[in-house]
Scaffold this motif. Structure first.
Motif, mmCIF file in Angstrom:
data_model
loop_
_atom_site.group_PDB
_atom_site.id
_atom_site.type_symbol
_atom_site.label_atom_id
_atom_site.label_comp_id
_atom_site.label_asym_id
_atom_site.label_seq_id
_atom_site.Cartn_x
_atom_site.Cartn_y
_atom_site.Cartn_z
ATOM 1 N N GLY A 124 0.471 -1.303 -0.157
ATOM 2 C CA GLY A 124 0.086 0.390 -0.373
ATOM 3 C C GLY A 124 0.715 1.357 0.534
ATOM 4 N N GLU A 153 -5.320 -1.009 2.790
ATOM 5 C CA GLU A 153 -5.411 -0.129 1.284
ATOM 6 C C GLU A 153 -6.729 -0.878 0.689
ATOM 7 O OE1 GLU A 153 -2.536 -3.575 0.915
ATOM 8 O OE2 GLU A 153 -3.043 -2.229 2.001
ATOM 9 N N SER A 190 -8.754 2.473 2.319
ATOM 10 C CA SER A 190 -9.568 3.002 1.603
ATOM 11 C C SER A 190 -11.079 2.961 1.798
ATOM 12 C CB SER A 190 -8.564 1.473 0.651
ATOM 13 O OG SER A 190 -10.493 1.599 -0.873
#
Length: 301
Positions: A124, A153, A190
């Motif tokens: 990530g 992520e 995310s």
């Protein structure tokens, strides 16, 4: 024989009155208020017997979906906006705004030192988060406890992928230094969908609502003499900022995760350039002073 409306009012009055001798006055207030509002709802929308049975079955399914790593009732409270509302009505306006706990908090995060990484998988976009915790008057709070948790992520928490992520990935329990500061290394989280494979997911599907949350990092901050604070730091450029599935975004909590290309700065933070950096000041409110008890009078003796 009384009319239907009169009979309905009589039922409500009887149930409210049944709690009149509750010894705890706050419990009495909570229960009587719940009865009044719930009965008002029934009188307003007039659910059929079948609809009410379906509602009971639905709540039963919500409870049966809960387990040690998933709290479907919290999720239901979240998507109905109740979690955010409870946090909001309890704010006093002197500190960082609070927001929802969410269903993926665990009781014990691994203890970590300032500067440690909470990202245990090494994938990530590298990120450094710098925090400063102060009291409402601006004074730094040393040794404040800061519980941190976030998704990867890819949008998953460790408890969602026990066969993929090591337990404790994305989590850490930190202490601030004498200036009220700490920092940690991580990856940029995310946006992600809340779990949709249970009763709450069926509710969203039936109502045409999306399940997504914007990217964020969770915090619980505790300091001696201060009210505990549950809050988020939202990634400024994340999708779904304006339509969070759990209504938790507050403008003051949106933070810029700026890109840093400076290789020297990257080495100082033990990451590689380019990396993202976020700075977030957290203000917690002092606990109110207890009200002094009145001095006894002669009559009291």
């Amino acid at each position: 024989m009384p009319g239907t409306d009169e009979a309905a009012e009589a039922i409500t009055a009887a149930v409210v009155d049944s709690f009149r001798d509750t010894p705890d006055p706050r419990l009495r207030e909570l229960l009587q208020g719940l009865v009044r509002h719930l009965h008002d709802y029934v009188r307003e929308v007039r659910p059929t017997t079948q609809e009410w049975e379906h509602a009971v079955d639905y709540l039963t399914a919500v409870g049966q979906t809960c387990d040690p790593t998933r709290q479907e009732f919290i999720l239901l409270s979240d998507v109905l906006g109740v979690s955010t509302l409870v946090e909001t009505v309890n704010e006093r306006g002197g500190g960082t705004e609070s927001t929802v706990l969410g269903p993926f908090h665990v009781v014990e995060s691994p203890r970590r030192a300032s500067g440690d990484s909470v990202a245990l998988m090494g994938a990530g976009t590298p990120c450094v988060v710098s925090l400063r915790v102060t009291s409402a008057d601006g004074s730094p709070l040393a040794a404040a406890s800061v519980d941190v948790w976030q998704c990867t992520e890819d949008g998953f928490y460790d408890v969602q992928q026990p066969d993929v992520q090591p337990r404790g990935n994305g989590r850490g329990l930190f202490r601030t230094d004498h200036e009220g500061r700490l920092w940690f290394r991580t990856v940029v989280p995310s946006h992600y969908p809340i779990p949709t494979d249970g009763p709450v997911g069926r509710l969203l599907l039936a109502t045409g609502r999306h399940p997504y949350r914007p990217a964020h990092i969770h915090f619980i901050v505790e300091a001696d003499g201060h009210r505990p604070l549950t809050t988020h730091m939202f990634v400024a450029d994340s999708p779904y900022q304006d339509s969070d599935a759990v209504f938790a975004v507050k403008e003051s909590l949106v933070v810029d995760f700026a890109q840093v290309d400076d290789a020297d700065k990257a080495r100082a933070y033990q990451v590689t350039a380019p990396f993202r950096m976020a700075e977030f000041d957290i203000v917690v409110e002092p606990e109110p002073e207890p009200e002094p008890k009145p001095e006894p009078t002669e009559d009291a003796w």
